[in-house]
Design a protein around this motif. Sequence first.
Motif, PDB file in Angstrom:
ATOM      1  N   UNK A 198     -49.829 -26.975   3.017  1.00  0.00           N
ATOM      2  CA  UNK A 198     -49.715 -28.143   3.886  1.00  0.00           C
ATOM      3  C   UNK A 198     -49.779 -27.747   5.355  1.00  0.00           C
ATOM      4  N   UNK A 199     -49.188 -26.587   5.695  1.00  0.00           N
ATOM      5  CA  UNK A 199     -49.183 -26.173   7.104  1.00  0.00           C
ATOM      6  C   UNK A 199     -50.543 -25.671   7.551  1.00  0.00           C
ATOM      7  N   UNK A 200     -51.264 -24.994   6.630  1.00  0.00           N
ATOM      8  CA  UNK A 200     -52.487 -24.324   7.037  1.00  0.00           C
ATOM      9  C   UNK A 200     -53.541 -25.316   7.521  1.00  0.00           C
ATOM     10  N   UNK A 201     -53.482 -26.560   7.003  1.00  0.00           N
ATOM     11  CA  UNK A 201     -54.491 -27.530   7.415  1.00  0.00           C
ATOM     12  C   UNK A 201     -54.136 -28.201   8.740  1.00  0.00           C
ATOM     13  N   UNK A 202     -53.058 -27.773   9.404  1.00  0.00           N
ATOM     14  CA  UNK A 202     -52.671 -28.405  10.669  1.00  0.00           C
ATOM     15  C   UNK A 202     -52.767 -27.423  11.824  1.00  0.00           C
ATOM     16  N   UNK A 203     -52.619 -27.998  13.032  1.00  0.00           N
ATOM     17  CA  UNK A 203     -52.455 -27.141  14.201  1.00  0.00           C
ATOM     18  C   UNK A 203     -50.961 -26.904  14.396  1.00  0.00           C
ATOM     19  N   UNK A 204     -50.607 -25.761  14.997  1.00  0.00           N
ATOM     20  CA  UNK A 204     -49.187 -25.479  15.187  1.00  0.00           C
ATOM     21  C   UNK A 204     -48.622 -26.383  16.277  1.00  0.00           C
ATOM     22  N   UNK A 205     -47.362 -26.763  16.137  1.00  0.00           N
ATOM     23  CA  UNK A 205     -46.690 -27.541  17.167  1.00  0.00           C
ATOM     24  C   UNK A 205     -45.280 -26.994  17.329  1.00  0.00           C
ATOM     25  N   UNK A 206     -44.534 -27.567  18.265  1.00  0.00           N
ATOM     26  CA  UNK A 206     -43.223 -27.001  18.575  1.00  0.00           C
ATOM     27  C   UNK A 206     -42.268 -27.092  17.387  1.00  0.00           C
ATOM     28  N   UNK A 207     -42.430 -28.122  16.560  1.00  0.00           N
ATOM     29  CA  UNK A 207     -41.521 -28.250  15.419  1.00  0.00           C
ATOM     30  C   UNK A 207     -41.699 -27.087  14.449  1.00  0.00           C
ATOM     31  N   UNK A 208     -42.949 -26.726  14.178  1.00  0.00           N
ATOM     32  CA  UNK A 208     -43.197 -25.613  13.259  1.00  0.00           C
ATOM     33  C   UNK A 208     -42.685 -24.308  13.861  1.00  0.00           C
ATOM     34  N   UNK A 209     -42.898 -24.148  15.191  1.00  0.00           N
ATOM     35  CA  UNK A 209     -42.423 -22.934  15.853  1.00  0.00           C
ATOM     36  C   UNK A 209     -40.901 -22.856  15.770  1.00  0.00           C
ATOM     37  N   UNK A 210     -40.221 -23.994  16.012  1.00  0.00           N
ATOM     38  CA  UNK A 210     -38.758 -24.015  15.943  1.00  0.00           C
ATOM     39  C   UNK A 210     -38.290 -23.657  14.538  1.00  0.00           C
ATOM     40  N   UNK A 211     -38.959 -24.211  13.534  1.00  0.00           N
ATOM     41  CA  UNK A 211     -38.583 -23.900  12.151  1.00  0.00           C
ATOM     42  C   UNK A 211     -38.755 -22.413  11.878  1.00  0.00           C
ATOM     43  N   UNK A 212     -39.877 -21.840  12.345  1.00  0.00           N
ATOM     44  CA  UNK A 212     -40.117 -20.407  12.142  1.00  0.00           C
ATOM     45  C   UNK A 212     -39.000 -19.581  12.770  1.00  0.00           C
ATOM     46  N   UNK A 213     -38.618 -19.948  14.015  1.00  0.00           N
ATOM     47  CA  UNK A 213     -37.590 -19.176  14.717  1.00  0.00           C
ATOM     48  C   UNK A 213     -36.249 -19.295  13.992  1.00  0.00           C
ATOM     49  N   UNK A 214     -35.873 -20.520  13.605  1.00  0.00           N
ATOM     50  CA  UNK A 214     -34.570 -20.709  12.956  1.00  0.00           C
ATOM     51  C   UNK A 214     -34.492 -19.926  11.651  1.00  0.00           C
ATOM     52  N   UNK A 215     -35.564 -19.977  10.848  1.00  0.00           N
ATOM     53  CA  UNK A 215     -35.546 -19.261   9.570  1.00  0.00           C
ATOM     54  C   UNK A 215     -35.512 -17.755   9.809  1.00  0.00           C
ATOM     55  N   UNK A 216     -36.335 -17.292  10.765  1.00  0.00           N
ATOM     56  CA  UNK A 216     -36.369 -15.853  11.043  1.00  0.00           C
ATOM     57  C   UNK A 216     -35.003 -15.376  11.519  1.00  0.00           C
ATOM     58  N   UNK A 217     -34.376 -16.130  12.433  1.00  0.00           N
ATOM     59  CA  UNK A 217     -33.071 -15.699  12.942  1.00  0.00           C
ATOM     60  C   UNK A 217     -32.058 -15.620  11.804  1.00  0.00           C
TER      61      UNK A 217
END
Lengths: 572, 114
Positions: A198-217
Motif C-alpha cells: 500500500x505504501x509503495x504506490x504512494x509518495x512519501x509524506x510527513x505522516x509516513x516519515x513520523x510513523x517510520x521515526x516512531x517505530x524506529x525509536x
Amino acid sequence: MSSLAPLPVAIPLIAAAVLMGLGHWVPVRLARLFAVVVSLSVLVLCAVLVVGSRHSLVLHWFGGWRPEAGVALGVSFAIDQFGAAGATLAALIVLAAVVTWLGSDELDAVGLALVMTTLAAAVGFCLTGDIFNLFVFFELMSVSVFGLVAIDASHVGAIRGALQMAVSNSVGAFFVLMGIALLYARTGALNLAQMGNALTSRRSDQLVVTALVLIAVGFLVKAAVVPFHFWLADAAGTAPAPVAMLLVGMVDSLGLYAVARIYWTVFSGISAPHIHALRLVLLVVAGGTALLGAALAWEEARPRRRLAYVSISHTGLMLLGVALLDPNGLAGFGVYAVADGATKAALFAAAHGADHPKHPRPRAAALVLGVGALALAGLPPFATALGKGLIEHGASTSTRPVLLAVLWFSSTLTAAAVIGMALEWWNHPMEAAQSQSRGWGWAAVSGALLAVVAAWGVVPGVARAAVRAADGLTNRAAYAAAVLATPAAGTRPRQTPTPGLGVEPLLLGLAAVLVATGLAVERRRRVSHGHEPSAVMTQPWTILKSRSIGDAVTWLTVGTALLGAGVTLAFR
Amino acid sequence: MNVLPYLVAAWLLIIGLWGIITSRNLVHLVVCVSVVQSSTYLLLLAIGYRSHATAPVFADIPLGRSVVDPVVQALCLTDVVVGATVTALLLAFVLQVHKRTGSLDPEQLARMDD
C-alpha cells in the motif's frame, strides 16, 4: 513445515503455564530440568525452521484466514531464513541462561515461567508477519524481562534497574504503537506485506516519515542505542547475570532485527528515492553508539556495568550493518548478531561465576573474559571477524574507510576494557575450596558459547548462506507476493555476490588484539603506580552514565526529536 | 471529524513525558507513564472514528449502516491490557523500593549504589 511453525511459540507458553500452575508442588530440580528440555526442543524446532525456509517462506495463517486478492484479514507467521535464525539465536541464549542459572538458589518455578514466556515472545517476535502481532510479542517479552531483572526483590539496585528499564521501554513501546496506528491510518493494513504494497504506490509524506521515526525509536530503545542506552547499563549492571545474558545476547539484537524487518518489508519501497540520506542518518546513530559505548566501557570501573557498555558499543556495530541498507551489510549484521550475542552472553556467564559477594573470583572466569575479548576484537576464526568483514563490504567505496575505522576502533577499545578486567580477575583469583559457590554450569556454558562462535566462523558457506538470507529479507516485492499469494510479476530473486574476505580480517584482528592488550597492560601499570586512569575523561561522561529515570526519558525525547529531524530532512 | 482528538493525543503525550522527566515521586511517575499511554488510546480511537456511524456490533443494526473501524478498537483493547500489566508491575517495583529504602524520590534512588 507450515503446521510446525506455531510450535516453538506454543510449547514454551504452555510450559510457562504448567510451571506457574504446578511449580509449588514439584521439586525445583524437576522444574529446572523441564525448562532445560523445553528450551532445547525450541532450539531444535527453530533450527528445523532455518533449514525449512531456505528455498521459500514458511507461511502459517492462524485459523486458516488466508489472504484474498492481496488483502490479509488474518494473522500470519511468515518465516524466512533471517527470522528463523533470529528465533534460533533467542532459543540458544535462553538455553545458555537457564543452564548458567541452574546452580543458584534464586531461580524458582516463577522465574523459570518468566524465562519461558520470554522465549515464547522472542520466537514469536521473529516469526510473525503482522506488525501488531510483532508489537504484542515485543511487549510480552519486555514485561517478562522486567520481572526477571527484579526477581531478587531484596536487591534495591536490581529493582531500580527494572524500574528504569520498564519506564524507558514502555515509552518506547508506546511510540511503536503510535507509529503502527499512523501506518494503519495510511494503509488500512496490519500485515507487513500488505502495508508495504500500500505504501509503495504512494509518495512519501510527513505522516509516513513520523510513523517510520516512531517505530524506529521504539525498537532502538530496545536495542539500547545511544542516547536510548541508559536502561541497559542499569539493568544489565544490576540484574542477576543470567538475566543480563538475555538482555545483551538476545533482546538488543531482536530490537535491531525488528528495525531491519519493518524497514525492508514496509518502508523500503517508499523510501527508495531517499535511501542515501536515510543511510547517512542511520550510520551516524550507529557510529556514535559504537564509539561512545566503547569510551564508556573503557572508562567504567564496575565490572558488570563495563560489560553492559561493551554490549552497547557492539550493538552500535551491529546497527552499522543494518544502517547500510544493503544485503551484504544486513548479512554481516546477521552473522555478527549471532556471534556477538553469544560472546556477550559468555562474558556475562563468566561474570555470574565470579559474582559472589563474599568470595573472590575463579581464574576460569578470567580465562573466559580473555578469550571473549579476542572474539570482541574480531580475531579469526571467531565469527565476529566474518560479520565485520561482511558489514564492511556492504559499504560503498567512499564510506568504507570511515566505517572500517569505527569498526576497528570500537572493537579494539571494548576488547581492551575486557582484557583489563581479565587481568584484574586473574591476579585476584579464588581458592579452590570456595569455587563451588556458583556451580560450574557457567563455565560449561561460556566455553560452549565461545566454541559456537569460533565454529560458526570456520564452517564453510556461512557467509554465502547469510547473504542469501539477507537477499530474501531485502526483496520486498518477492516477500509481498509470497505472503499475499499474488503473482510475483517482475520479482526476480536477488543474487548479491558473496564477497571474498581474504587475509584482511586476520590482520585487522591481530592488530586489534595487540593494541587492546597493550592498552590494558599500560593502564594496569599506571593504576599500580597510583595514577588515576583517564581522570580527565571522567567528567563529561557522567552525563551519559546517569541512573536517573528522568534523565533517561529526557534523552529519549531529545533523541526522538533529533532522529525525527534527521529523517525528515532525509526525505526532503 | 476534526483535528481536536489528535491535538489532545499530542498534548497527553507531551505532558506525560514532561511529568516523567520532572517527577519527584515514583507513584506520580507511574501515573505519568499511564498518561502517555492514554494518548495512544485516543490516537487509535480517533483514527477509527467515522461521523454518524455506530458501534461495530452487527447483530441489531440494519444492513448498510456505517460503523466505526472495529480493528483499532481491538488494538486499543489489547493496549489497555498491556497497559494494566505494565502499570501493575511498575507499582509493584515502587512498593519494593519503598519497602527497602523508605523513600519514593526517583533522584534519591538514582544516587544509590548498585
